[in-house]
Write a protein that holds these residues in place. Structure first.
Motif, PDB file in Angstrom:
ATOM      1  N   PRO A  14       0.798  -1.236   0.000  1.00 39.11           N
ATOM      2  CA  PRO A  14       0.000   0.000   0.000  1.00 39.11           C
ATOM      3  C   PRO A  14       0.831   1.286   0.000  1.00 39.11           C
ATOM      4  O   PRO A  14       0.479   2.237  -0.687  1.00 39.11           O
ATOM      5  N   SER A  15       1.933   1.313   0.728  1.00 42.28           N
ATOM      6  CA  SER A  15       2.734   2.539   0.784  1.00 42.28           C
ATOM      7  C   SER A  15       3.313   2.895  -0.580  1.00 42.28           C
ATOM      8  O   SER A  15       3.326   4.068  -0.982  1.00 42.28           O
ATOM      9  N   VAL A  16       3.762   1.901  -1.333  1.00 37.36           N
ATOM     10  CA  VAL A  16       4.318   2.151  -2.670  1.00 37.36           C
ATOM     11  C   VAL A  16       3.199   2.515  -3.639  1.00 37.36           C
ATOM     12  O   VAL A  16       3.326   3.446  -4.445  1.00 37.36           O
ATOM     13  N   CYS A  17       2.099   1.796  -3.554  1.00 37.09           N
ATOM     14  CA  CYS A  17       0.936   2.103  -4.394  1.00 37.09           C
ATOM     15  C   CYS A  17       0.503   3.557  -4.170  1.00 37.09           C
ATOM     16  O   CYS A  17       0.243   4.295  -5.107  1.00 37.09           O
ATOM     17  N   VAL A  68      -8.526  18.241  -0.645  1.00 35.94           N
ATOM     18  CA  VAL A  68      -9.374  18.636   0.484  1.00 35.94           C
ATOM     19  C   VAL A  68      -9.337  17.619   1.626  1.00 35.94           C
ATOM     20  O   VAL A  68      -9.800  17.916   2.736  1.00 35.94           O
ATOM     21  N   GLU A  69      -8.798  16.438   1.355  1.00 36.78           N
ATOM     22  CA  GLU A  69      -8.619  15.430   2.398  1.00 36.78           C
ATOM     23  C   GLU A  69      -7.474  14.535   1.956  1.00 36.78           C
ATOM     24  O   GLU A  69      -7.385  14.161   0.788  1.00 36.78           O
ATOM     25  N   LEU A  70      -6.598  14.188   2.893  1.00 34.63           N
ATOM     26  CA  LEU A  70      -5.445  13.365   2.533  1.00 34.63           C
ATOM     27  C   LEU A  70      -4.981  12.590   3.764  1.00 34.63           C
ATOM     28  O   LEU A  70      -4.619  13.183   4.771  1.00 34.63           O
ATOM     29  N   THR A  71      -5.017  11.278   3.638  1.00 34.32           N
ATOM     30  CA  THR A  71      -4.531  10.389   4.693  1.00 34.32           C
ATOM     31  C   THR A  71      -3.764   9.267   4.024  1.00 34.32           C
ATOM     32  O   THR A  71      -4.340   8.518   3.228  1.00 34.32           O
ATOM     33  N   ALA A  72      -2.484   9.166   4.316  1.00 33.17           N
ATOM     34  CA  ALA A  72      -1.673   8.099   3.739  1.00 33.17           C
ATOM     35  C   ALA A  72      -2.050   6.764   4.381  1.00 33.17           C
ATOM     36  O   ALA A  72      -2.470   6.726   5.539  1.00 33.17           O
ATOM     37  N   PRO A  73      -1.885   5.673   3.645  1.00 31.43           N
ATOM     38  CA  PRO A  73      -2.186   4.371   4.241  1.00 31.43           C
ATOM     39  C   PRO A  73      -1.176   4.029   5.342  1.00 31.43           C
ATOM     40  O   PRO A  73      -0.026   4.472   5.297  1.00 31.43           O
ATOM     41  N   ALA A  74      -1.636   3.260   6.290  1.00 35.26           N
ATOM     42  CA  ALA A  74      -0.796   2.778   7.384  1.00 35.26           C
ATOM     43  C   ALA A  74      -1.361   1.425   7.794  1.00 35.26           C
ATOM     44  O   ALA A  74      -2.471   1.075   7.385  1.00 35.26           O
ATOM     45  N   GLY A  76      -3.547  -1.145   9.090  1.00 36.24           N
ATOM     46  CA  GLY A  76      -4.910  -1.059   9.598  1.00 36.24           C
ATOM     47  C   GLY A  76      -5.695   0.159   9.135  1.00 36.24           C
ATOM     48  O   GLY A  76      -6.822   0.380   9.564  1.00 36.24           O
ATOM     49  N   ARG A  77      -5.115   0.974   8.234  1.00 36.67           N
ATOM     50  CA  ARG A  77      -5.790   2.191   7.763  1.00 36.67           C
ATOM     51  C   ARG A  77      -5.615   2.350   6.262  1.00 36.67           C
ATOM     52  O   ARG A  77      -4.511   2.256   5.740  1.00 36.67           O
ATOM     53  N   ASP A  78      -6.722   2.608   5.567  1.00 33.98           N
ATOM     54  CA  ASP A  78      -6.684   2.880   4.127  1.00 33.98           C
ATOM     55  C   ASP A  78      -6.095   4.258   3.867  1.00 33.98           C
ATOM     56  O   ASP A  78      -6.221   5.163   4.695  1.00 33.98           O
ATOM     57  N   ARG A  99      -5.903   0.413  -0.308  1.00 33.05           N
ATOM     58  CA  ARG A  99      -6.029  -0.454   0.865  1.00 33.05           C
ATOM     59  C   ARG A  99      -5.208  -1.712   0.645  1.00 33.05           C
ATOM     60  O   ARG A  99      -4.949  -2.109  -0.500  1.00 33.05           O
ATOM     61  N   ALA A 100      -4.797  -2.305   1.744  1.00 34.95           N
ATOM     62  CA  ALA A 100      -4.090  -3.577   1.676  1.00 34.95           C
ATOM     63  C   ALA A 100      -5.067  -4.642   1.196  1.00 34.95           C
ATOM     64  O   ALA A 100      -6.233  -4.660   1.599  1.00 34.95           O
ATOM     65  N   ALA A 101      -4.578  -5.535   0.312  1.00 35.83           N
ATOM     66  CA  ALA A 101      -5.433  -6.600  -0.219  1.00 35.83           C
ATOM     67  C   ALA A 101      -4.577  -7.759  -0.708  1.00 35.83           C
ATOM     68  O   ALA A 101      -3.722  -7.562  -1.572  1.00 35.83           O
ATOM     69  N   ASP A 102      -4.787  -8.929  -0.156  1.00 37.75           N
ATOM     70  CA  ASP A 102      -4.156 -10.160  -0.648  1.00 37.75           C
ATOM     71  C   ASP A 102      -2.642 -10.041  -0.831  1.00 37.75           C
ATOM     72  O   ASP A 102      -2.112 -10.391  -1.880  1.00 37.75           O
ATOM     73  N   GLY A 103      -1.957  -9.506   0.153  1.00 39.46           N
ATOM     74  CA  GLY A 103      -0.505  -9.390   0.071  1.00 39.46           C
ATOM     75  C   GLY A 103      -0.015  -8.248  -0.792  1.00 39.46           C
ATOM     76  O   GLY A 103       1.177  -8.075  -0.995  1.00 39.46           O
ATOM     77  N   GLY A 104      -0.914  -7.453  -1.315  1.00 38.15           N
ATOM     78  CA  GLY A 104      -0.564  -6.289  -2.133  1.00 38.15           C
ATOM     79  C   GLY A 104      -1.501  -5.152  -1.803  1.00 38.15           C
ATOM     80  O   GLY A 104      -1.746  -4.860  -0.634  1.00 38.15           O
ATOM     81  N   SER A 105      -2.058  -4.548  -2.837  1.00 34.70           N
ATOM     82  CA  SER A 105      -2.932  -3.393  -2.653  1.00 34.70           C
ATOM     83  C   SER A 105      -4.113  -3.442  -3.598  1.00 34.70           C
ATOM     84  O   SER A 105      -4.067  -4.102  -4.640  1.00 34.70           O
ATOM     85  N   GLU A 106      -5.119  -2.705  -3.231  1.00 39.50           N
ATOM     86  CA  GLU A 106      -6.229  -2.410  -4.130  1.00 39.50           C
ATOM     87  C   GLU A 106      -6.351  -0.894  -4.192  1.00 39.50           C
ATOM     88  O   GLU A 106      -6.406  -0.225  -3.160  1.00 39.50           O
ATOM     89  N   ALA A 107      -6.356  -0.365  -5.400  1.00 40.36           N
ATOM     90  CA  ALA A 107      -6.518   1.071  -5.616  1.00 40.36           C
ATOM     91  C   ALA A 107      -7.889   1.304  -6.233  1.00 40.36           C
ATOM     92  O   ALA A 107      -8.305   0.573  -7.138  1.00 40.36           O
ATOM     93  N   ARG A 108      -8.562   2.321  -5.740  1.00 42.02           N
ATOM     94  CA  ARG A 108      -9.888   2.665  -6.262  1.00 42.02           C
ATOM     95  C   ARG A 108      -9.893   4.154  -6.586  1.00 42.02           C
ATOM     96  O   ARG A 108      -9.471   4.977  -5.775  1.00 42.02           O
ATOM     97  N   TRP A 109     -10.383   4.476  -7.770  1.00 44.58           N
ATOM     98  CA  TRP A 109     -10.446   5.855  -8.262  1.00 44.58           C
ATOM     99  C   TRP A 109     -11.901   6.101  -8.624  1.00 44.58           C
ATOM    100  O   TRP A 109     -12.427   5.491  -9.558  1.00 44.58           O
ATOM    101  N   ALA A 110     -12.567   6.980  -7.906  1.00 43.95           N
ATOM    102  CA  ALA A 110     -13.958   7.349  -8.191  1.00 43.95           C
ATOM    103  C   ALA A 110     -13.972   8.823  -8.582  1.00 43.95           C
ATOM    104  O   ALA A 110     -13.378   9.658  -7.906  1.00 43.95           O
TER     105      ALA A 110
END
Length: 144
Positions: A14-17, A68-74, A76-78, A99-110
């Protein structure tokens, strides 16, 4: 308002993603005729401004987006980045999540877009173009 959502899985942590997804100038690498810069701040804080400038000959469209909002993943936190489009021709906003997912990440863009001067019946075409263009951006950003 045109709306679309993109989701991609990546083997990247997640951090690299997150770092890649918020590397704003890289977004312009896959958007035709567009350059993306950080116009105010570092691009890593609330209140910073990211500018996508699309130019074709003498025609130019600016799409300024305020963070307007920014929180880096950590653990237990998306990660979450909310952008508000502050320009005249392009309105709306985007929400990027990692978010962390299956040993990697899932990225969502809405994204929600309203382009001044285009009628609402054009929204499905705008959404389809957004899925195509921003899908390419997301794929490129998340390449291992």
């Amino acid at each position: 308002m045109a709306r679309f959502v993109l989701t991609r899985r990546s083997p990247l942590p997640p951090s690299v993603c997150w770092e890649r997804l918020t590397a704003w100038p890289r977004h312009g690498e896959r958007v035709p005729f567009t350059r993306v810069t950080v116009a105010r701040g570092t691009g890593r804080d609330v209140g910073d401004l990211v500018l996508a400038r699309t130019s074709l000959g003498p025609l130019r469209v600016d799409d300024p987006m305020e963070i307007v909002e920014l929180t880096a993943p950590a653990p237990g936190r998306d990660g979450l980045c909310r952008l508000a489009k502050r320009g005249r021709p392009v309105r709306g906003g985007a929400v990027l999540r990692v978010r962390a997912a299956d040993g990697g990440s899932e990225a969502r863009w809405a994204e929600e877009l309203r382009i001044t001067g285009l009628p609402r019946p054009a929204d499905p075409l705008i959404a389809a173009a957004g899925r195509l263009v921003f899908g390419r951006v997301l794929d490129r950003l998340l390449e291992p």
